[in-house]
Design an enzyme around this catalytic site. Structure first.
Site, PDB file in Angstrom:
ATOM      1  N   GLY A   8       0.816  -1.213   0.000  1.00 36.69           N
ATOM      2  CA  GLY A   8       0.000   0.000   0.000  1.00 36.69           C
ATOM      3  C   GLY A   8       0.844   1.255   0.000  1.00 36.69           C
ATOM      4  O   GLY A   8       1.493   1.565   0.997  1.00 36.69           O
ATOM      5  N   THR A  11      -0.839   7.474   1.869  1.00 37.21           N
ATOM      6  CA  THR A  11      -0.306   8.471   2.815  1.00 37.21           C
ATOM      7  C   THR A  11       0.276   7.831   4.067  1.00 37.21           C
ATOM      8  O   THR A  11       0.910   8.522   4.863  1.00 37.21           O
ATOM      9  CB  THR A  11      -1.407   9.471   3.215  1.00 37.21           C
ATOM     10  N   GLY A  12       0.073   6.534   4.253  1.00 36.52           N
ATOM     11  CA  GLY A  12       0.759   5.817   5.317  1.00 36.52           C
ATOM     12  C   GLY A  12       1.930   5.012   4.782  1.00 36.52           C
ATOM     13  O   GLY A  12       3.019   5.017   5.355  1.00 36.52           O
ATOM     14  N   SER A  34       2.176  -2.041  -4.582  1.00 33.87           N
ATOM     15  CA  SER A  34       0.915  -1.312  -4.711  1.00 33.87           C
ATOM     16  C   SER A  34       0.313  -1.603  -6.071  1.00 33.87           C
ATOM     17  O   SER A  34       1.027  -1.651  -7.074  1.00 33.87           O
ATOM     18  CB  SER A  34       1.133   0.193  -4.557  1.00 33.87           C
ATOM     19  N   CYS A 159     -15.166   7.780   8.587  1.00 35.32           N
ATOM     20  CA  CYS A 159     -14.396   8.986   8.254  1.00 35.32           C
ATOM     21  C   CYS A 159     -15.378  10.064   7.808  1.00 35.32           C
ATOM     22  O   CYS A 159     -15.710  10.179   6.623  1.00 35.32           O
ATOM     23  CB  CYS A 159     -13.387   8.664   7.152  1.00 35.32           C
ATOM     24  N   GLY A 320      -4.536  11.523  10.053  1.00 36.99           N
ATOM     25  CA  GLY A 320      -3.168  11.501   9.544  1.00 36.99           C
ATOM     26  C   GLY A 320      -2.104  11.477  10.616  1.00 36.99           C
ATOM     27  O   GLY A 320      -1.104  10.761  10.493  1.00 36.99           O
ATOM     28  N   CYS A 353      -6.698  17.269  13.041  1.00 45.69           N
ATOM     29  CA  CYS A 353      -7.218  17.346  11.678  1.00 45.69           C
ATOM     30  C   CYS A 353      -7.504  18.779  11.283  1.00 45.69           C
ATOM     31  O   CYS A 353      -7.956  19.596  12.108  1.00 45.69           O
ATOM     32  CB  CYS A 353      -8.508  16.520  11.580  1.00 45.69           C
TER      33      CYS A 353
END
Length: 422
Positions: A8, A11-12, A34, A159, A320, A353
């Site tokens: 993956g 963003t992580g 990925s 989310c 995040g 956030c």
């Protein structure tokens, strides 16, 4: 030599790969896998959906930046994980052996849980860049033929921030086009109240967001169990706090963006003993699987219990800053194992956030994420809108530079005037 494989490149995963490469000696191999050739900055998707950003602004080819940092890149989907053999099977039938596996896949979007939902059916999404581009096409149809718009989140969503963002950004773009008066807007959310956010509220999030919705003439339905979506019509059961039906709605719409429930991706969910019933990876305080000690996981794909039981099921978000701290913990713990040190690093599961609202924004901090908290505040201002624009540019620049610096701690805490989250 150890082979560390990260699944993956989002963003992580990308920051994890960079940090892992810097933390381990050159004798160890780091590989990123990925199914997507590109890194896409997902937080910008609400802007894409109204035409404020294009693919070229928030997406770039991952391979050259990873390989420049000495990280192998395989652009294929993982179809099977075999922990007994420490082996992955890819969609081209290639096998990849690992000594340590880091799962940062993000979620699978479970549109099948609500009949007629999703971009391939009758509603839009901003959970991926292709979905946001499709949503923009649908937005242009709305502009050409105005009618009601619905924005929100379906049962088991976790989310909620992007739904609020998109509602306010859509409102702002319609105002700029002098068309807002032709398009009634409704927020339909599985949250028990406005501003719950899957976190039980943060500071005065309820009052502040209700005020913003009223100010912009956006009506809302909470405790909303979306049951079915047809072409131009959404069916919603509004529940009482005891779970009984308060009212049934048939809402007509020309443009509907509904965030789906998340589940674990198939290859991960299919590993016996790795995940909870919804396919999220079960991890201990070191981000490690209790059953498979050489498998670690971070981000949206890990199992975190809901903050509280709600009439319509909701999940807890993974923000995040939390993901960044999980990734750092994984890197330190794998590095320790490679030097025969007992892993002990824990992520700091605090929520921080920035949410854009078109021409203003809202910031929230929850320390820790799950109440009771040592700190909880929620503030609004144009500075948040500007800070989020700056953060987008900063994050993408860091990903292209191959930097392993803590991005959230370095940028967001400074923007919020916080020295450190503990």
């Amino acid at each position: 030599m150890a082979h560390i494989v990260i699944i993956g490149a989002g963003t992580g995963g990308m920051p994890c790969a960079y940090e892992m490469r810097d933390a381990l000696g050159k004798e160890h191999l780091v590989t990123m896998i990925s199914e997507n050739e590109t890194f896409d900055f997902t937080p910008s998707n609400p802007w894409v959906a109204v035409g404020w950003r294009q693919r070229k602004d928030i997406s770039f080819e991952s391979r050259p930046y990873l390989e420049k940092r000495g990280i192998n890149f395989i652009a294929h989907r993982v179809d099977k994980i075999d922990p007994a053999k420490n082996q992955l099977t890819l969609n081209n039938d290639d096998k990849v052996h690992y000594d340590y596996l880091v799962i940062t896949t993000g979620p699978r979007l479970a549109f099948e849980e609500v009949e007629g939902s999703g971009p391939s059916a009758h509603s839009q999404s901003i959970c991926s860049l292709p979905h946001a581009e499709t949503a923009f096409d649908d937005f242009e149809k709305l502009v050409a033929d105005p009618g009601p718009a619905i924005v929100g989140a379906m049962p088991f969503a976790s989310c909620f921030g992007p739904a609020y963002e998109y509602a306010f950004i859509l409102n702002r773009e319609l105002q700029k086009r002098k068309m807002r008066d032709k398009i009634p807007m409704t927020l339909v959310t599985s949250e028990p109240y406005i501003g719950h956010l899957g976190l039980g509220g943060v500071g005065d999030s309820k009052g502040m967001l209700e005020s913003e919705l009223r100010q912009h003439s956006i009506s809302w339905i909470c405790n909303a169990k979306t049951t079915k979506i047809e072409d131009g019509k959404m069916f919603v059961d509004e529940l009482n706090d005891d779970g009984s039906i308060k009212k049934q709605h048939e809402l007509e719409f020309k443009h509907g963006m509904m965030l789906p429930a998340f589940k674990g991706v198939d290859a991960v969910a299919n590993v016996d003993g790795l995940c909870n019933p919804r396919g999220f990876v079960i991890v201990d305080k070191q981000q490690r699987s209790p059953k498979f000690p050489n498998i670690f996981s971070a981000g949206v794909c890990i199992a975190i219990p809901p903050v509280e039981a709600t009439p319509v099921p909701t999940g807890a978000p993974k923000t995040g800053y939390m993901i960044e701290s999980m990734v750092t913990a994984i890197v330190h713990n794998i590095a320790d194992e490679l030097t025969d040190v007992e892993p002990s690093t824990e992520g700091t599961w605090n929520a921080i956030c920035l949410a854009d609202m078109g021409n203003t924004g809202a910031a929230f901090v929850a320390i820790p994420q799950i109440p009771p908290r040592n700190l909880a505040w929620f503030k609004k201002g144009k500075w948040v809108h500007l800070a989020k624009i700056g953060f987008e540019k900063y994050f993408i620049r860091k990903m292209k530079s191959g930097s392993s610096e803590p991005i959230y701690e370095k940028y967001l805490l400074k923007a919020l005037g916080i020295n450190r989250l503990k």
